[in-house]
Structures are given as structure tokens and as C-alpha cells.
Scaffold this motif. Structure first.
Motif, PDB file in Angstrom:
ATOM      1  N   THR A  15      16.011  61.928  86.175  1.00  0.00           N
ATOM      2  CA  THR A  15      17.409  61.532  86.122  1.00  0.00           C
ATOM      3  C   THR A  15      17.656  60.600  87.302  1.00  0.00           C
ATOM      4  N   THR A  16      18.846  60.019  87.352  1.00  0.00           N
ATOM      5  CA  THR A  16      19.217  59.168  88.486  1.00  0.00           C
ATOM      6  C   THR A  16      20.612  59.567  88.954  1.00  0.00           C
ATOM      7  N   HIS A  17      20.924  59.155  90.175  1.00  0.00           N
ATOM      8  CA  HIS A  17      22.264  59.370  90.730  1.00  0.00           C
ATOM      9  C   HIS A  17      22.647  58.133  91.528  1.00  0.00           C
ATOM     10  N   GLU A  18      23.941  57.971  91.777  1.00  0.00           N
ATOM     11  CA  GLU A  18      24.396  56.749  92.429  1.00  0.00           C
ATOM     12  C   GLU A  18      24.216  56.743  93.936  1.00  0.00           C
ATOM     13  N   THR A  19      24.100  57.914  94.580  1.00  0.00           N
ATOM     14  CA  THR A  19      23.883  57.936  96.030  1.00  0.00           C
ATOM     15  C   THR A  19      22.727  58.864  96.378  1.00  0.00           C
ATOM     16  N   GLU A  20      22.138  58.616  97.526  1.00  0.00           N
ATOM     17  CA  GLU A  20      21.052  59.469  97.999  1.00  0.00           C
ATOM     18  C   GLU A  20      21.542  60.896  98.241  1.00  0.00           C
ATOM     19  N   VAL A  21      22.720  61.030  98.816  1.00  0.00           N
ATOM     20  CA  VAL A  21      23.271  62.358  99.096  1.00  0.00           C
ATOM     21  C   VAL A  21      23.423  63.161  97.809  1.00  0.00           C
ATOM     22  N   GLN A  22      23.988  62.549  96.763  1.00  0.00           N
ATOM     23  CA  GLN A  22      24.157  63.240  95.484  1.00  0.00           C
ATOM     24  C   GLN A  22      22.809  63.600  94.871  1.00  0.00           C
ATOM     25  N   ALA A  23      21.855  62.669  94.942  1.00  0.00           N
ATOM     26  CA  ALA A  23      20.538  62.901  94.351  1.00  0.00           C
ATOM     27  C   ALA A  23      19.818  64.047  95.053  1.00  0.00           C
ATOM     28  N   ARG A  24      19.826  64.039  96.376  1.00  0.00           N
ATOM     29  CA  ARG A  24      19.153  65.111  97.118  1.00  0.00           C
ATOM     30  C   ARG A  24      19.832  66.461  96.894  1.00  0.00           C
ATOM     31  N   ALA A  25      21.151  66.461  96.798  1.00  0.00           N
ATOM     32  CA  ALA A  25      21.873  67.715  96.546  1.00  0.00           C
ATOM     33  C   ALA A  25      21.529  68.270  95.170  1.00  0.00           C
ATOM     34  N   LEU A  26      21.512  67.407  94.154  1.00  0.00           N
ATOM     35  CA  LEU A  26      21.167  67.851  92.807  1.00  0.00           C
ATOM     36  C   LEU A  26      19.728  68.338  92.756  1.00  0.00           C
ATOM     37  N   ALA A  27      18.811  67.616  93.382  1.00  0.00           N
ATOM     38  CA  ALA A  27      17.405  68.023  93.412  1.00  0.00           C
ATOM     39  C   ALA A  27      17.264  69.401  94.044  1.00  0.00           C
ATOM     40  N   ALA A  28      17.965  69.626  95.152  1.00  0.00           N
ATOM     41  CA  ALA A  28      17.888  70.919  95.834  1.00  0.00           C
ATOM     42  C   ALA A  28      18.460  72.037  94.966  1.00  0.00           C
ATOM     43  N   MET A  29      19.514  71.746  94.217  1.00  0.00           N
ATOM     44  CA  MET A  29      20.087  72.765  93.335  1.00  0.00           C
ATOM     45  C   MET A  29      19.111  73.157  92.232  1.00  0.00           C
ATOM     46  N   VAL A  30      18.456  72.168  91.622  1.00  0.00           N
ATOM     47  CA  VAL A  30      17.516  72.462  90.532  1.00  0.00           C
ATOM     48  C   VAL A  30      16.329  73.273  91.061  1.00  0.00           C
ATOM     49  N   VAL A  31      15.775  72.855  92.200  1.00  0.00           N
ATOM     50  CA  VAL A  31      14.650  73.584  92.780  1.00  0.00           C
ATOM     51  C   VAL A  31      15.110  74.968  93.236  1.00  0.00           C
ATOM     52  N   GLY A  32      16.277  75.055  93.841  1.00  0.00           N
ATOM     53  CA  GLY A  32      16.805  76.341  94.291  1.00  0.00           C
ATOM     54  C   GLY A  32      17.032  77.316  93.153  1.00  0.00           C
ATOM     55  N   ALA A  33      17.368  76.801  91.973  1.00  0.00           N
ATOM     56  CA  ALA A  33      17.547  77.632  90.782  1.00  0.00           C
ATOM     57  C   ALA A  33      16.208  78.007  90.141  1.00  0.00           C
ATOM     58  N   ARG A  34      15.109  77.525  90.721  1.00  0.00           N
ATOM     59  CA  ARG A  34      13.741  77.782  90.250  1.00  0.00           C
ATOM     60  C   ARG A  34      13.479  77.189  88.877  1.00  0.00           C
ATOM     61  N   LEU A  35      14.235  76.124  88.542  1.00  0.00           N
ATOM     62  CA  LEU A  35      14.011  75.416  87.284  1.00  0.00           C
ATOM     63  C   LEU A  35      12.967  74.323  87.440  1.00  0.00           C
ATOM     64  N   ALA A  36      12.662  73.955  88.667  1.00  0.00           N
ATOM     65  CA  ALA A  36      11.604  72.987  88.962  1.00  0.00           C
ATOM     66  C   ALA A  36      10.905  73.448  90.232  1.00  0.00           C
ATOM     67  N   ALA A  37       9.621  73.166  90.322  1.00  0.00           N
ATOM     68  CA  ALA A  37       8.868  73.548  91.516  1.00  0.00           C
ATOM     69  C   ALA A  37       9.125  72.577  92.658  1.00  0.00           C
ATOM     70  N   CYS A  38       9.346  71.315  92.318  1.00  0.00           N
ATOM     71  CA  CYS A  38       9.631  70.318  93.343  1.00  0.00           C
ATOM     72  C   CYS A  38      10.339  69.135  92.709  1.00  0.00           C
ATOM     73  N   ALA A  39      10.928  68.331  93.576  1.00  0.00           N
ATOM     74  CA  ALA A  39      11.620  67.124  93.132  1.00  0.00           C
ATOM     75  C   ALA A  39      11.305  66.008  94.107  1.00  0.00           C
ATOM     76  N   GLN A  40      11.158  64.835  93.581  1.00  0.00           N
ATOM     77  CA  GLN A  40      10.992  63.650  94.424  1.00  0.00           C
ATOM     78  C   GLN A  40      12.207  62.767  94.213  1.00  0.00           C
ATOM     79  N   VAL A  41      12.772  62.286  95.305  1.00  0.00           N
ATOM     80  CA  VAL A  41      13.971  61.459  95.280  1.00  0.00           C
ATOM     81  C   VAL A  41      13.619  60.126  95.935  1.00  0.00           C
ATOM     82  N   TYR A  42      13.886  59.037  95.214  1.00  0.00           N
ATOM     83  CA  TYR A  42      13.593  57.725  95.785  1.00  0.00           C
ATOM     84  C   TYR A  42      14.505  56.668  95.179  1.00  0.00           C
ATOM     85  N   GLN A  43      14.716  55.600  95.936  1.00  0.00           N
ATOM     86  CA  GLN A  43      15.625  54.543  95.512  1.00  0.00           C
ATOM     87  C   GLN A  43      14.958  53.623  94.498  1.00  0.00           C
ATOM     88  N   VAL A  44      15.743  53.234  93.489  1.00  0.00           N
ATOM     89  CA  VAL A  44      15.275  52.297  92.471  1.00  0.00           C
ATOM     90  C   VAL A  44      16.374  51.285  92.190  1.00  0.00           C
TER      91      VAL A  44
END
Length: 113
Positions: A15-44
Motif C-alpha cells: 500500500t502507499t500513504h501520503e506522508t512518512e509519518v502516516q506510513a510508518r504509523a500504519l506499518a507499526a499498527m499492522v505489525v503490532g497486530a501480528r498481521l505481518a512479520a515486518c514492513a518496509q517503508v520507503y519513498q516512491v
């Protein structure tokens, strides 16, 4: 999102998000919910068709590594928390990988860690 991941045990949900802060927060929520083992966040840089015109934007991509059977849950989790009207959600099957890494991914998303 389709439930068919070509028989793969693991997938990457993007997925994508408009800001780094939003993207990192969403990634942390998904991993914290144990729905993903890890997430990588990078600008495109994205170029896309939206509302009758070609648009360009800097976005932050999130690649979520998980088990294929969790893809639907990841989609629902992300959609409920996303600010985009139509968030990007793509599921790509993982056709191979390091045995140790895949064992870790399996354990971290199965409640057995």
C-alpha cells in the motif's frame, strides 16, 4: 482483493500513504497486530490516473510481509485505517526465499513466536 495467491504460503501486501509519518504509523499498527512479520517503508514517486487526469505525487510505500491466509485481514485492517478514498492494495505471492527467514515470517504471524 482476491483470495487466490497462486498457492503461495507467503505474500507481500503493498500500500502507499501520503506522508512518512502516516506510513510508518500504519506499518507499526499492522505489525503490532501480528498481521505481518515486518514492513518496509520507503519513498516512491507515483504517476497515476485519477479523476480524469494524470497526476504525480511523492508517496510512501509500505511492503507488508505475511502469510497468504492473512491477506484479507491485512486488506480490511489497512482499509479501515487509511486516509485515501481508494488505497492501493496489491498482493504479490512470494515464490521462494531463505528457509530461516520464511520460518521466522511464519512464526511471527501465527502467534507461535
Amino acid at each position: 482483493m482476491t483470495n487466490n495467491q497462486g498457492g503461495a504460503e507467503f505474500v507481500v501486501v503493498t500500500t502507499t500513504h501520503e506522508t512518512e509519518v502516516q506510513a510508518r504509523a500504519l506499518a507499526a499498527m499492522v505489525v503490532g497486530a501480528r498481521l505481518a512479520a515486518c514492513a518496509q517503508v520507503y519513498q516512491v514517486g507515483s504517476v497515476y490516473w485519477w479523476e480524469g487526469e494524470v497526476r504525480q505525487a511523492e508517496e510512501w510505500r509500505i511492503d507488508l510481509k505475511t502469510r497468504a491466509e492473512l491477506a484479507r485481514q491485512v486488506e480490511e485492517f489497512v482499509t479501515e485505517r487509511h486516509s485515501y478514498e481508494t488505497p492501493e492494495l496489491l498482493v504479490v505471492p512470494v515464490v521462494g526465499g531463505g528457509a530461516g527467514y520464511l520460518d521466522w515470517l511464519r512464526a511471527e504471524t501465527s502467534g507461535q513466536a
